[in-house]
Design an enzyme around this catalytic site. Structure first.
Site, PDB file in Angstrom:
ATOM      1  N   LYS A   1      -8.173  -0.936   6.888  1.00 32.59           N
ATOM      2  CA  LYS A   1      -8.830  -1.649   5.376  1.00 32.59           C
ATOM      3  C   LYS A   1      -7.613  -2.500   5.030  1.00 32.59           C
ATOM      4  O   LYS A   1      -8.014  -3.742   4.378  1.00 32.59           O
ATOM      5  CB  LYS A   1      -8.724  -0.319   4.505  1.00 32.59           C
TER       6      LYS A   1
ATOM      7  N   HIS B   1       0.878  -1.083  -0.048  1.00 31.71           N
ATOM      8  CA  HIS B   1      -0.007  -0.166  -0.012  1.00 31.71           C
ATOM      9  C   HIS B   1       0.995   1.117   0.169  1.00 31.71           C
ATOM     10  O   HIS B   1       1.999   1.495   0.774  1.00 31.71           O
ATOM     11  CB  HIS B   1      -0.857  -0.001   1.240  1.00 31.71           C
TER      12      HIS B   1
ATOM     13  N   SER C   1      -7.198   4.448   9.454  1.00 34.32           N
ATOM     14  CA  SER C   1      -7.792   4.454   8.185  1.00 34.32           C
ATOM     15  C   SER C   1      -7.107   3.326   7.220  1.00 34.32           C
ATOM     16  O   SER C   1      -7.775   2.759   6.801  1.00 34.32           O
ATOM     17  CB  SER C   1      -7.916   5.759   7.639  1.00 34.32           C
TER      18      SER C   1
ATOM     19  N   ASP D   1     -14.870   3.189   7.673  1.00 37.03           N
ATOM     20  CA  ASP D   1     -13.907   4.284   7.180  1.00 37.03           C
ATOM     21  C   ASP D   1     -14.302   5.107   5.858  1.00 37.03           C
ATOM     22  O   ASP D   1     -13.761   6.280   6.026  1.00 37.03           O
ATOM     23  CB  ASP D   1     -12.579   3.620   6.778  1.00 37.03           C
TER      24      ASP D   1
ATOM     25  N   ARG E   1     -14.123  13.519   7.399  1.00 35.13           N
ATOM     26  CA  ARG E   1     -12.769  14.141   7.704  1.00 35.13           C
ATOM     27  C   ARG E   1     -12.585  15.136   6.508  1.00 35.13           C
ATOM     28  O   ARG E   1     -11.973  16.106   6.828  1.00 35.13           O
ATOM     29  CB  ARG E   1     -11.420  13.073   7.698  1.00 35.13           C
TER      30      ARG E   1
HETATM   31  N1  URA Z   1      -5.383   7.219   2.831  1.00 35.42           N
HETATM   32  C1  URA Z   1      -6.317   6.428   3.670  1.00 35.42           C
HETATM   33  O1  URA Z   1      -6.818   5.501   3.146  1.00 35.42           O
HETATM   34  N2  URA Z   1      -6.812   7.090   4.669  1.00 35.42           N
HETATM   35  C2  URA Z   1      -6.335   8.149   4.986  1.00 35.42           C
HETATM   36  O2  URA Z   1      -6.600   8.855   5.865  1.00 35.42           O
HETATM   37  C3  URA Z   1      -5.179   8.837   4.329  1.00 35.42           C
HETATM   38  C4  URA Z   1      -4.820   8.090   3.250  1.00 35.42           C
END
Ligand code: URA
Ligand code: CA
Length: 434
Positions: free
Chosen positions: A187, A82, A183, A161, A168
């Site tokens: 995931k 990621h 966050s 999320d 946010r």
């Molecule tokens: N990527 C995400 O998935 N969440 C965040 O808060 C920032 C970057």
């Protein structure tokens, strides 16, 4: 328990317990807690921060709002990768097929681009017919057959999320390390891979502008992983300049294909090599670094990684032909050269400004609802450290919006700084945190 007192507790800088955090997240997920209370809670986190334990508890509570994929029993060598988001970051399209060709199973869920950053899903949709929405059964079948699938984030994994991120986004609470870490990790952990390699970007084109902040973010993500039974490795990488030579969707897919054919720029190669090496070692495919480096080069030189990408494209509804003949991709109607206004060495090309210029040309979205133009973007012909003469072409703008070329050219030229002596090359990799 009541939300008011929990918000007050965080506002006063006190530590919340796991059950208190769970109460807020669960109720927000179900709709029982209104946006205005969650907004206040998020803002309190932004100002007061969270302890490591609170951040782990927040991540756990977020994971528990949805399903957890159980792929570990079915697959050995399951890995995930990621990136925290950058400009011209084509690495997922390169690293995933390399490590899959080397025998890892890559079950990857990617996101879309927002603002000046790109997203892997948009890039994949540059391939006509490519389907990012596989059923669970099709996803698992593809992993069994070819060991590689890249799909969209399903709404079943850490669903809160999405709701929290949207909130946010409009309440100026994105840039908080515990919120970003929870966050991303909620995931990733729900997606099931036991080994996760994170590319944490540092610099103008990324969320984290300083090495110190990036290190904090990386540290906490590694700790969350450890607490929840995952091996997490974070690679801190430089995002002050755009990565590679292309920024924009089709342009970056072509860049990834060129890479897998053995043609790459040094910065992109260094990063893709490091990420691949870390994945191969973490997955137990290689014991030593030198062995992993050799394997990565072998996957590129033999075209096995390219073939793996082509297999994935075909299985997800696209045509392999595009992978083997990139001239089939359409190009933008207007390709406009940018000429240097100075003579000297390029000291830097600011990633944020180039990302913004590419977005203006059509390559990105200013808001989630905007449509993107897959053909649009910027191609760099020169990079940091190159010597250029006044009037020499240093980049190309690709766009279907000719009215944007003048302002974007100005933006791009502003992004370029010069110096008289050859600058020291900046390493792509800053640090590895395990
Ligand atoms: N990527 C995400 O998935 N969440 C965040 O808060 C920032 C970057
Ligand atoms: Ca690139």
């Amino acid at each position: 328990m009541d939300a008011y007192n929990l918000i007050l507790k965080k506002k006063n800088g006190l530590e919340l317990s796991a059950s208190e955090i769970e109460y807020l997240i669960k109720n927000y997920s179900s709709g029982a807690l209104p946006d205005y209370q969650m907004s206040a809670f998020l803002m309190a986190i932004c100002w007061r921060g969270m302890s490591e334990q609170e951040t782990v508890d927040l991540t756990t509570a977020m994971i528990n709002t949805g399903k957890i994929l159980k792929l570990t029993e079915e697959f050995d060598c399951l890995v995930d990768k990621h990136s925290t988001g950058g400009v011209g970051d084509t690495t997922s399209l390169i690293v995933s097929p390399i490590v899959a060709a080397a025998g890892c199973v890559v079950a990857k869920m990617s996101g879309r681009g927002l603002g000046h950053t790109g997203g892997t899903l948009d890039k994949l949709e540059s391939l006509p017919g490519f389907n990012i929405d596989l059923t669970n059964a099709a996803f698992i079948n593809q992993l069994k057959q070819i060991g590689l699938a890249i799909i969209g984030q399903t709404s079943e994994l850490a669903p809160v999320d999405k709701k929290m991120y949207a909130l946010r986004d409009v309440t100026a609470t994105v840039d908080s390390i515990p919120l970003i870490a929870s966050s991303i990790m909620s995931k990733k952990i729900a997606a099931g891979a036991p080994k996760i390699v994170l590319d944490v970007k540092v610099g103008s084109g990324s969320f984290m502008k300083s090495v110190a902040d990036a290190r904090k973010l990386a540290d906490i993500m590694v700790q969350i992983g450890r607490a929840l039974g995952k091996d997490v490795i974070a690679v801190l990488s430089n995002m002050n300049n755009p990565l590679g030579m292309a920024v924009g969707n089709i342009l970056e897919v072509k860049e990834a294909i060129d890479f897998l054919n053995g043609n790459y720029s040094d910065d992109l190669f260094q990063l893709c090599l490091e990420l691949s090496v870390q994945i191969l070692i973490s997955a137990g495919k290689c014991r030593q670094r030198a062995e992993a480096v050799t394997l990565v080069n072998r996957m590129i030189d033999s075209r096995k990684a390219l073939d793996k990408l082509a297999e994935m494209v075909e299985m997800q509804g696209g045509e392999q032909g595009y992978i083997y003949d990139t001239s089939r991709f359409p190009s933008a109607a207007h390709i406009v050269e940018i000429k240097s206004t100075h003579q000297g060495y390029i000291a830097g090309i600011d990633a944020l400004m180039v990302g913004r210029a590419a977005m203006e040309l059509g390559a990105g979205r200013a808001t989630k609802k905007d449509e993107i133009d897959l053909q649009a973007g910027i191609k760099l012909l020169r990079k940091s450290g190159d010597y250029v003469r006044k009037g020499q072409v240093i980049a190309e703008m690709h766009t279907n919006k000719p009215e944007k070329t003048a302002p974007c050219q100005a933006l791009f030229l502003n992004a370029v700084t010069f110096c008289e002596e050859k600058p020291k090359s900046c390493p792509s990799i800053i640090e590895i945190i395990t």
